[in-house]
Design an enzyme around this catalytic site. Structure first.
Site, PDB file in Angstrom:
ATOM      1  N   ASP A 196      45.735  34.611  43.789  1.00 36.85           N
ATOM      2  CA  ASP A 196      46.227  35.347  44.957  1.00 36.85           C
ATOM      3  C   ASP A 196      45.695  34.787  46.281  1.00 36.85           C
ATOM      4  O   ASP A 196      44.993  35.483  47.029  1.00 36.85           O
ATOM      5  CB  ASP A 196      45.847  36.835  44.874  1.00 36.85           C
ATOM      6  N   SER A 219      41.916  35.797  46.431  1.00 38.05           N
ATOM      7  CA  SER A 219      42.270  36.309  47.746  1.00 38.05           C
ATOM      8  C   SER A 219      41.654  35.440  48.863  1.00 38.05           C
ATOM      9  O   SER A 219      41.900  34.242  48.905  1.00 38.05           O
ATOM     10  CB  SER A 219      41.825  37.765  47.830  1.00 38.05           C
ATOM     11  N   HIS A 222      47.068  43.190  42.869  1.00 37.75           N
ATOM     12  CA  HIS A 222      46.043  42.336  43.485  1.00 37.75           C
ATOM     13  C   HIS A 222      44.648  42.496  42.864  1.00 37.75           C
ATOM     14  O   HIS A 222      43.982  41.501  42.573  1.00 37.75           O
ATOM     15  CB  HIS A 222      46.022  42.592  44.996  1.00 37.75           C
TER      16      HIS A 222
END
Ligand SMILES: *[C@@H]1O[C@H](CO)[C@@H](O)[C@H](O)[C@H]1NC(C)=O
Length: 537
Positions: free
Chosen positions: A363, A336, A428
């Site tokens: 991600d 992320s 996620h």
């Protein structure tokens, strides 16, 4: 198409954040309470445990050791001049770097170790609770205490199944980097880079509202397979709550903060969201560089010094780690926001401060600013299913998926083998410990359809294959497959993870053991092996 995420720059035209928050607060509070009640009811009705599951043991040939290391940075420095409103304290002052080392240990030492294990939520719990409450924008005296009680009840007893401070396994070949340059044969990461044996080192950067323990299983699995994982805890305002510790100095706490809480020192101007993100990413990069410096210190024989400066009092055995790590060719990884940071850390590299010969990018951020495209080393980019399926428009007006794909395609064209793929059925947080601890809650709220253990196993396997490629150039498992899905394919089952994608003839195609049914779990978008004819599904 309407962007589903904030496009940077539009921020100013919105209502003032405080006004927006006033409107949102009561609603969010009601939603949180309702969700909690529904979840408790669900657990009761379906006899699911309300409390977290223990973390599973690690698999792999090595036992796993863990050491918390906090080291003073050299020199302490201010990454950005922003100060907190009200207190005038600097927001981006780098004083120490904190990480957990996960590493291969011998079974005998690990099983006989009596040292207390790390708790999944470090003490004091209330600090983490305040951070989560701030992240939900409902922090006050009452909710902070409510969150503390809830966290204590849910995960307060969870420990990380790694033996603390046990010796490093002696099974990897010692490095010969200084003495016999040119003669090393084992564990060479890139051929042109000369000899560098020893354990490969991965520096991992977490996502937002995360901390160093959130990825303990993923890190532990890589350690159990012979890697040293440096799991950072960032002090850039993205961790819920972290303590900055240094011998001879009072503890300083750093809670989650956002752009609305800081201002420039001179004219008391607010920072733009872009400036704030860039400050955070630069702060993260400095922490990554400091972690590299500490690892190099340990490898050059200063392990005893690192131990003596460590306020966590862990790692007396670091003195015996000299020349046992591969510090010439490290790998940077992140999830992320951390994936955005990992990409940034590759800019202009490899350099002595950032000796990264490859990166694992999970991600990459959608709202964390531009993704660095100046990449000169092999890349593995993995999207969770939800990351690929929720299309969103980036700062440059392009779809996030296309921007990411473009970076990987161009990197291949420059001669750096790189992969981009989507892990089917995951969401996620699938690579974090959260689904292991609360599988039902996580599937319930994020729509992940894959078995949580299988989800993490797939992430570990693909990383392992990529790391094997970096270490010896061997193209195996998923790395050898062609790209069958130039675009993410929703599938037909209501957009959910579609098992058996590609379907027919799968097993005959592959004589690859655990990868025999890989199409159930992956869609490959870019591969150095090229594109395949799209399969009929
Ligand atoms: C700093 O915080 C840690 C963790 O809560 C605690 O164990 C330690 O005693 C504190 N040190 C000081 C100097 O207050």
């Amino acid at each position: 198409m309407k962007p589903s995420f904030d496009v940077l720059g539009k921020e100013e035209r919105r209502p003032h954040p405080a006004a927006r928050r006033r409107r949102l607060f009561p609603r969010i509070r009601v939603v949180v309470v309702l969700l909690a009640v529904v979840y408790a009811l669900y657990c009761y009705l379906f006899s699911k445990p309300l409390l977290a599951h223990p973390l599973p043991r690690h698999t792999g040939p090595y036992a796993v050791g863990a050491i918390d290391i906090e080291a003073p940075v050299s020199p302490p420095r201010t990454i950005h001049q922003a100060r907190f409103k009200g207190t005038n304290e600097k927001a981006f002052e780098l004083q120490t770097v904190l990480f957990t080392l996960y590493y291969p240990a011998t079974y005998a030492a690990a099983t006989s170790s009596r040292t207390k294990r790390h708790t999944w939520v470090p003490e004091p719990l209330s600090l983490r609770a305040r951070g989560y409450a701030r992240a939900a924008h409902i922090s006050n005296w009452f909710t902070d205490r409510l969150f503390t009680i809830a966290i204590n009840a849910l995960v307060g007893g969870i420990t990380i199944p790694a033996a603390v401070s046990v010796p490093l396994s002696s099974h990897a070949t010692p490095t010969s980097q200084d003495k016999n340059a040119g003669e090393g044969k084992e564990h060479v990461l890139t051929s042109e880079d000369g000899p560098s044996g020893g354990y490969p080192v991965i520096i991992f950067s977490h996502g937002t509202v995360s901390a160093r323990t959130d990825y303990s299983h993923y890190a532990g699995e890589l350690a159990a397979r012979g890697h040293i994982v440096v799991m950072l805890e960032h002090r850039d305002g993205s961790s819920p709550g972290t303590i900055i510790r240094q011998h001879g100095q009072p503890n300083r706490t750093r809670l989650l903060f956002d752009v609305s809480e800081v201002e420039t020192p001179d004219q008391s101007l607010s920072l733009t969201v872009e400036e704030f993100h860039q400050a955070q990413l630069n702060f993260r990069q400095a922490e990554i560089e400091e972690a590299v410096r500490v690892i190099k210190l340990i490898n050059t024989g200063y392990g005893a010094l690192v131990f003596s400066e460590n306020p966590h009092n862990e790692g007396p055995d670091l003195a015996n780690w000299a020349n046992r790590l591969n510090t010439h060719a490290m790998v940077v990884a992140g999830h992320s926001y951390g994936a955005t940071g990992a990409l940034q850390a590759l800019r202009g590299g490899p350099t002595p401060e950032r000796p990264f010969r490859g990166a694992i990018v999970l991600d990459p951020g959608k709202q964390s600013g531009p993704l660095n495209a100046d990449v000169r080393v092999p890349l593995l980019v993995v999207h969770s299913n939800s990351w690929s399926s929720h299309s969103s428009v980036l700062y440059d007006g392009r779809a996030h998926f296309d921007t990411v794909k473009d970076i990987v395609v161009k990197n291949n064209e420059r001669g750096n083998p790189s992969w981009f793929m989507t892990s089917i059925g995951t969401s996620h947080p699938s690579v974090t410990d959260a689904p292991l601890l609360e599988p039902f809650l996580l599937s319930f709220t994020t729509g992940a359809t894959i078995d949580v253990y299988q989800g993490l196993r797939q992430y570990v396997h693909v990383a392992e294959d990529f790391l094997a490629f970096l270490a010896g150039g061997e193209v195996r498992g998923l790395m050898a497959e062609k790209a069958e899905f130039p675009q993410y394919d929703e599938g037909t089952v209501l957009g959910m993870g579609k098992p058996g994608q590609g379907g027919k003839g799968v097993v005959e195609d592959l004589k690859q053991g655990e990868w025999a049914d890989w199409r159930r779990y992956w869609q490959i978008h870019v591969s150095p092996a090229g594109n395949a004819e799209k399969r009929e599904s």
